[in-house]
Enzyme design. Structure first.
Site, PDB file in Angstrom:
ATOM      1  N   GLU A   5       0.966  -1.242   0.064  1.00 38.85           N
ATOM      2  CA  GLU A   5      -0.184   0.234  -0.154  1.00 38.85           C
ATOM      3  C   GLU A   5       0.677   1.220   0.286  1.00 38.85           C
ATOM      4  O   GLU A   5       0.184   2.467  -0.286  1.00 38.85           O
ATOM      5  CB  GLU A   5      -1.048   0.220   1.188  1.00 38.85           C
ATOM      6  CG  GLU A   5      -0.526  -0.108   2.661  1.00 38.85           C
ATOM      7  CD  GLU A   5      -0.678  -1.611   3.189  1.00 38.85           C
ATOM      8  OE1 GLU A   5      -0.931  -1.616   4.347  1.00 38.85           O
ATOM      9  OE2 GLU A   5      -0.172  -2.614   2.313  1.00 38.85           O
ATOM     10  N   ASN A   6       2.018   1.042   0.122  1.00 39.23           N
ATOM     11  CA  ASN A   6       2.856   2.407   0.090  1.00 39.23           C
ATOM     12  C   ASN A   6       3.361   2.727  -1.334  1.00 39.23           C
ATOM     13  O   ASN A   6       3.963   3.735  -1.512  1.00 39.23           O
ATOM     14  CB  ASN A   6       4.071   2.242   0.932  1.00 39.23           C
ATOM     15  CG  ASN A   6       4.795   1.089   0.813  1.00 39.23           C
ATOM     16  OD1 ASN A   6       4.616  -0.217   0.397  1.00 39.23           O
ATOM     17  ND2 ASN A   6       6.158   1.253   1.075  1.00 39.23           N
TER      18      ASN A   6
END
Length: 216
Positions: free
Chosen positions: A51-52
């Site tokens: 998700e980064n």
């Protein structure tokens, strides 16, 4: 009494990995789920998302080859496969919320028999909230799987009739992969997929404290 051997963390990661299908887009949550990347079957393509802002992660780097400019959401160094890409955090969450991930594998404090998930807070006074992208993943992915020890450090089942911790998502968990058994969460309750050798069905039900049906 029957004797049984718990799955090690790597054995559990391998068990999860064997159910991931060719061509799947998968997010592996912080903690134990990251180990799944090291056990994906050869001969299939699985695109790992973080998700980064990463698509196309590979297994963990060898000791000495870590690059701390290349990390996952848990700040662990990762590798990037050919064709892997980086992008903005907002685009990553759009992928999660838009239903573009086939599977996410998350840790949990509790999972209910019908698939409610509690994995971001125990609700204790002074506890640091750590929801991250868990709510987006749990609801946005096409399938949410949980990977965890079946019992807490106090020996209590983490699979419960109703979660007592703050919820991450409602009826979102499809499967629970644990060190003792693999369970499906359904509207009718828990169903058994498999369990470790030497563990009896009645013994597993006693540990969980809930009825567990045989999978159809």
């Amino acid at each position: 009494m029957n004797t049984f051997q718990r799955r090690s963390k790597d054995e559990l990661a391998k068990r999860v990995a064997q159910d991931i299908f060719d061509g799947a887009y998968v997010n592996l949550g912080i903690g134990q789920p990251t180990l799944v990347a090291n056990h994906l079957p050869s001969g299939i393509e699985v695109v790992l998302h973080s998700e980064n802002g990463i698509l196309g992660m590979g297994p963990a780097p060898a000791a000495g080859d870590e690059d701390y400019d290349l990390i996952n959401a848990g700040k662990q160094p990762v590798t990037l496969l050919p064709g892997g890409v980086f992008f903005h955090h907002a685009d990553s969450f759009a992928m999660m919320r838009g239903g573009h991930l086939d599977i996410c594998v998350l840790g949990a404090f509790q999972v209910s028999a019908t698939g409610d998930l509690a994995n971001w807070s125990t609700g204790e006074p002074g506890a640091i909230p750590a929801v991250g992208g868990a709510m987006d993943l749990a609801i946005g992915a096409k399938q949410t799987w949980v990977m965890m020890d079946l019992l807490s450090k106090k020996g209590e089942s983490k699979v419960v009739e109703k979660c007592t911790y703050p919820l991450t998502g409602i009826a979102c968990v499809k499967r629970i992969y644990s060190d003792l058994a693999t369970l499906a969460c359904t509207t009718e309750g828990l169903k058994l997929i498999d369990m470790v050798e030497g563990l009896g069905h009645a013994q597993l039900e006693k540990l969980v404290g809930l009825p567990i049906q045989q999978l159809d």
